[in-house]
Enzyme design. Structure first.
Site, PDB file in Angstrom:
ATOM      1  N   GLU A   1      -6.327 -12.449  -5.273  1.00 36.96           N
ATOM      2  CA  GLU A   1      -7.265 -12.975  -6.277  1.00 36.96           C
ATOM      3  C   GLU A   1      -7.400 -12.032  -7.468  1.00 36.96           C
ATOM      4  OE1 GLU A   1      -7.810 -12.873  -2.922  1.00 36.96           O
ATOM      5  OE2 GLU A   1      -7.608 -15.029  -2.582  1.00 36.96           O
ATOM      6  N   ASN A   2      -7.148 -10.735  -7.237  1.00 34.91           N
ATOM      7  CA  ASN A   2      -7.284  -9.773  -8.333  1.00 34.91           C
ATOM      8  C   ASN A   2      -6.253  -9.978  -9.443  1.00 34.91           C
ATOM      9  OD1 ASN A   2      -8.298  -7.068  -6.094  1.00 34.91           O
ATOM     10  ND2 ASN A   2      -9.593  -8.396  -7.337  1.00 34.91           N
TER      11      ASN A   2
ATOM     12  N   ASP B   1     -14.871  -1.331  -2.832  1.00 38.75           N
ATOM     13  CA  ASP B   1     -15.460  -2.157  -3.898  1.00 38.75           C
ATOM     14  C   ASP B   1     -16.508  -1.364  -4.683  1.00 38.75           C
ATOM     15  OD1 ASP B   1     -15.801  -4.432  -5.411  1.00 38.75           O
ATOM     16  OD2 ASP B   1     -16.946  -5.525  -3.884  1.00 38.75           O
TER      17      ASP B   1
ATOM     18  N   ARG C   1     -19.195  -9.656   2.185  1.00 39.48           N
ATOM     19  CA  ARG C   1     -18.198 -10.700   2.446  1.00 39.48           C
ATOM     20  C   ARG C   1     -16.857 -10.018   2.692  1.00 39.48           C
ATOM     21  NH1 ARG C   1     -19.846 -11.424  -2.909  1.00 39.48           N
ATOM     22  NH2 ARG C   1     -18.451 -10.435  -4.411  1.00 39.48           N
TER      23      ARG C   1
ATOM     24  N   ARG D   1     -18.702  -1.401 -11.300  1.00 43.56           N
ATOM     25  CA  ARG D   1     -20.135  -1.138 -11.442  1.00 43.56           C
ATOM     26  C   ARG D   1     -20.424   0.348 -11.610  1.00 43.56           C
ATOM     27  NH1 ARG D   1     -21.492  -4.521  -6.374  1.00 43.56           N
ATOM     28  NH2 ARG D   1     -19.210  -4.588  -6.379  1.00 43.56           N
TER      29      ARG D   1
HETATM   30  C1  IPE Z   1     -12.058  -7.188  -2.994  1.00 47.67           C
HETATM   31  O1  IPE Z   1     -12.870  -6.781  -4.056  1.00 47.67           O
HETATM   32  C2  IPE Z   1     -10.663  -6.728  -3.212  1.00 47.67           C
HETATM   33  C3  IPE Z   1     -10.465  -5.275  -3.196  1.00 47.67           C
HETATM   34  C4  IPE Z   1     -11.359  -4.377  -2.888  1.00 47.67           C
HETATM   35  C5  IPE Z   1      -9.143  -4.854  -3.523  1.00 47.67           C
HETATM   36  P1  IPE Z   1     -13.255  -7.783  -5.225  1.00 47.67           P
HETATM   37  O2  IPE Z   1     -14.257  -7.061  -6.065  1.00 47.67           O
HETATM   38  O3  IPE Z   1     -12.054  -8.277  -5.901  1.00 47.67           O
HETATM   39  O4  IPE Z   1     -13.937  -8.970  -4.418  1.00 47.67           O
HETATM   40  P2  IPE Z   1     -14.842 -10.177  -4.888  1.00 47.67           P
HETATM   41  O5  IPE Z   1     -14.091 -10.931  -5.911  1.00 47.67           O
HETATM   42  O6  IPE Z   1     -16.093  -9.592  -5.456  1.00 47.67           O
HETATM   43  O7  IPE Z   1     -15.112 -10.961  -3.649  1.00 47.67           O
HETATM   44  C1  IPE Z   2     -12.823  -2.536  -6.489  1.00 51.15           C
HETATM   45  O1  IPE Z   2     -13.740  -2.369  -7.486  1.00 51.15           O
HETATM   46  C2  IPE Z   2     -11.415  -2.265  -6.940  1.00 51.15           C
HETATM   47  C3  IPE Z   2     -10.555  -3.457  -7.005  1.00 51.15           C
HETATM   48  C4  IPE Z   2     -10.892  -4.664  -6.667  1.00 51.15           C
HETATM   49  C5  IPE Z   2      -9.210  -3.230  -7.488  1.00 51.15           C
HETATM   50  P1  IPE Z   2     -14.109  -3.539  -8.481  1.00 51.15           P
HETATM   51  O2  IPE Z   2     -13.196  -3.449  -9.665  1.00 51.15           O
HETATM   52  O3  IPE Z   2     -14.111  -4.849  -7.800  1.00 51.15           O
HETATM   53  O4  IPE Z   2     -15.582  -3.117  -8.903  1.00 51.15           O
HETATM   54  P2  IPE Z   2     -16.810  -4.089  -9.169  1.00 51.15           P
HETATM   55  O5  IPE Z   2     -16.953  -4.997  -8.006  1.00 51.15           O
HETATM   56  O6  IPE Z   2     -16.499  -4.833 -10.429  1.00 51.15           O
HETATM   57  O7  IPE Z   2     -17.959  -3.144  -9.316  1.00 51.15           O
HETATM   58 MG    MG Z   3     -15.569  -5.909  -6.834  1.00 49.48          MG
END
Ligand code: IPE
Ligand code: IPE
Ligand code: MG
Length: 245
Positions: free
Chosen positions: A65-66, A18, A192, A22
């Site tokens: 959810e993505n 994650d 989480r 950011r």
């Molecule tokens: C969790 O990250 C899913 C992956 C790392 C693939 P997210 O960034 O999507 O999670 P939430 O929505 O902040 O919980």
């Molecule tokens: C994790 O990074 C990658 C995926 C969930 C695919 P994020 O894209 O969730 O990065 P943040 O949380 O927005 O920084």
């Molecule tokens: Mg994220």
């Protein structure tokens, strides 16, 4: 010299990667640049895990959810996944790594799913390490899917209800045949699980770091493993019981 004793090494490490967005935002870059940089962390981590002797490495790459993210981000992520699979095959073969996946891969675009199945087929006999990509993965969905399959099995007379226990239930999950994760690492400071391995993670050690995924390097990975090595996994017992056994 062995840097980590086999005794305190997690057999299965799972990572919630994650913080890509950011990482990019801090630099005034589009989110996709963070994802691109994140692929480099994936390569580094896979290589290091293999060197250290971890047997299973599961990476949460895309959650159910993505799918709700903006369409252009989703399709760029799918392109990145395709490129990764294409470029990685040789390296996986050379390093004796088997690729597997967990999640609802039928939702992936056809070309990505086919590439994934290709790489899985090509690497199926490799056995130094299993690299498992969680794609379109959701833990609750996985549990419901398993419950449905078991109900169908019962209706067909293939599953005896009185034989249903945790071990049998596990055989209906995507992770069938894999050990439960010993350690789940989450980067970027979020604390989480985001629907990741919620059945399998019942007794998993959790490790959270502020490091954003694109900055996650060998030292960050080793810090997590060292932290894990110091822990006492009691599984409900007392310390004294563990020492006595
Ligand atoms: C969790 O990250 C899913 C992956 C790392 C693939 P997210 O960034 O999507 O999670 P939430 O929505 O902040 O919980
Ligand atoms: C994790 O990074 C990658 C995926 C969930 C695919 P994020 O894209 O969730 O990065 P943040 O949380 O927005 O920084
Ligand atoms: Mg994220």
């Amino acid at each position: 010299m062995q840097e980590f004793s086999a005794q305190n090494l997690p057999r299965h490490v799972a990572i919630i990667m994650d913080g890509n967005g950011r990482w990019a935002k801090k630099r005034g870059l589009p989110r996709i640049m963070g994802h691109r940089q994140g692929v480099k962390s994936v390569r580094r981590t896979v290589t290091r895990a293999r060197e250290i002797g971890i047997k299973y490495l599961t990476l949460y790459a895309f959650s159910q959810e993505n799918w709700q993210r903006p369409q252009d981000e989703v399709s760029l992520l799918m392109d990145l996944l395709y490129d990764y699979l294409e470029k990685e095959l040789d390296r996986l073969l050379k390093n004796d790594i088997r690729l597997t996946t967990i999640g609802d891969i039928d939702r992936l675009p056809n070309r990505v799913r086919e590439k994934l199945l290709d790489v899985m087929e090509e690497t199926k006999d490799r056995d130094a390490m299993v690299l498992c990509l969680a794609l379109s993965y959701g833990g609750r969905q996985e549990i419901v899917m398993a419950a449905k399959a078991i109900a169908q099995g019962v209706l067909r007379g293939e599953v005896q209800l009185d034989q249903l226990d945790e071990a049998l239930f596990s055989r209906f999950l995507y992770t069938k045949g894999m050990p439960d994760p010993d350690l789940i690492i989450r980067t970027s400071g979020e604390m989480r699980l985001s629907n990741f391995l919620i059945f399998q993670g019942a007794y998993t050690e959790l490790y959270f770091t502020q490091t954003l995924w694109p900055d996650f390097d060998e030292a960050a990975f080793e810090a997590a493993l060292k932290d894990y090595a110091r822990r006492e996994r009691r599984f409900g017992k007392t310390s004294e019981q563990l020492l006595g056994s």
